[in-house]
Scaffold this motif. Structure first.
Motif, short mmCIF file in Angstrom:
data_model
loop_
_atom_site.label_atom_id
_atom_site.label_comp_id
_atom_site.label_asym_id
_atom_site.label_seq_id
_atom_site.Cartn_x
_atom_site.Cartn_y
_atom_site.Cartn_z
N TYR A 19 0.87 -1.17 0.00
CA TYR A 19 0.00 0.00 0.00
C TYR A 19 0.90 1.22 0.00
CZ TYR A 19 -3.43 -3.49 1.04
OH TYR A 19 -4.23 -4.61 0.96
N GLU A 21 1.32 5.50 -0.37
CA GLU A 21 0.72 6.83 -0.34
C GLU A 21 1.20 7.62 -1.56
OE1 GLU A 21 0.33 10.71 2.59
OE2 GLU A 21 1.62 9.05 3.16
N ARG A 26 -2.90 12.58 -1.07
CA ARG A 26 -4.35 12.55 -1.22
C ARG A 26 -4.98 11.20 -0.93
NH1 ARG A 26 -6.16 12.80 -6.18
NH2 ARG A 26 -4.12 12.40 -7.05
N LYS A 27 -4.29 10.12 -1.30
CA LYS A 27 -4.85 8.80 -1.09
C LYS A 27 -3.75 7.75 -1.10
CE LYS A 27 -5.98 7.89 -5.96
NZ LYS A 27 -7.02 7.54 -6.92
N VAL A 28 -4.16 6.55 -0.74
CA VAL A 28 -3.27 5.39 -0.75
C VAL A 28 -3.76 4.44 -1.82
CG1 VAL A 28 -2.49 3.41 0.60
CG2 VAL A 28 -2.73 5.63 1.69
N ILE A 29 -2.82 3.84 -2.56
CA ILE A 29 -3.20 2.86 -3.57
C ILE A 29 -2.64 1.49 -3.18
CG2 ILE A 29 -3.41 4.51 -5.48
CD1 ILE A 29 -0.61 3.56 -6.42
N CYS A 30 -3.29 0.47 -3.67
CA CYS A 30 -2.87 -0.91 -3.45
C CYS A 30 -2.15 -1.38 -4.71
CB CYS A 30 -4.09 -1.77 -3.18
SG CYS A 30 -3.73 -3.52 -3.02
N THR A 64 -1.38 10.93 -11.41
CA THR A 64 -1.95 10.07 -10.38
C THR A 64 -3.47 10.22 -10.26
OG1 THR A 64 -1.44 11.70 -8.67
CG2 THR A 64 0.18 9.94 -9.04
N ASN A 65 -4.03 11.25 -10.87
CA ASN A 65 -5.48 11.41 -10.87
C ASN A 65 -6.16 10.28 -11.63
OD1 ASN A 65 -5.54 13.87 -9.41
ND2 ASN A 65 -4.95 14.95 -11.27
N LYS A 69 -7.78 2.56 -7.40
CA LYS A 69 -7.35 2.29 -6.02
C LYS A 69 -6.46 1.07 -5.94
CE LYS A 69 -11.29 4.37 -3.75
NZ LYS A 69 -12.41 4.17 -2.83
N GLN A 70 -6.54 0.18 -6.95
CA GLN A 70 -5.71 -1.02 -6.96
C GLN A 70 -5.22 -1.28 -8.38
OE1 GLN A 70 -7.20 -4.46 -4.87
NE2 GLN A 70 -6.33 -5.84 -6.39
#
Length: 91
Positions: A19, A21, A26-30, A64-65, A69-70
């Protein structure tokens, strides 16, 4: 291969899920199927410095926009770059 944690020669190349950042926080991705080192002696799984740097650099170089999420490590690495290099890497 020698484990960087326990220094025993029972480590092998493998893949795992991490995971991460995004650089802007702004968010975390898997990221699945990420190259790693797995040690059967101590049970540790970790990314090499090269793999961690490759992920960090790629996240600075792409939009990255557009990220889900994965995604897999290969999918991340094949994303089109909007910059030619990471201008924020001062190491």
């Amino acid at each position: 291969m020698i484990c960087e944690w326990c220094e025993v020669s029972h480590a092998t190349h493998a893949t795992n899920t991490v995971y991460w950042e995004l650089p802007d926080g702004r968010k975390v991705i898997c990221i699945t199927e990420t190259p790693c080192v797995r040690c059967v002696a101590c049970g540790m799984e970790y990314q090499t410095e090269e793999t961690a740097r490759a992920i960090e650099d790629q996240l600075f170089l792409i939009d990255t926009n557009e990220l889900n999420k994965q995604l897999t490590y290969k999918e991340l690495m094949y994303k089109e770059r909007i910059l030619k290099r990471n201008y924020f890497n001062f190491s």
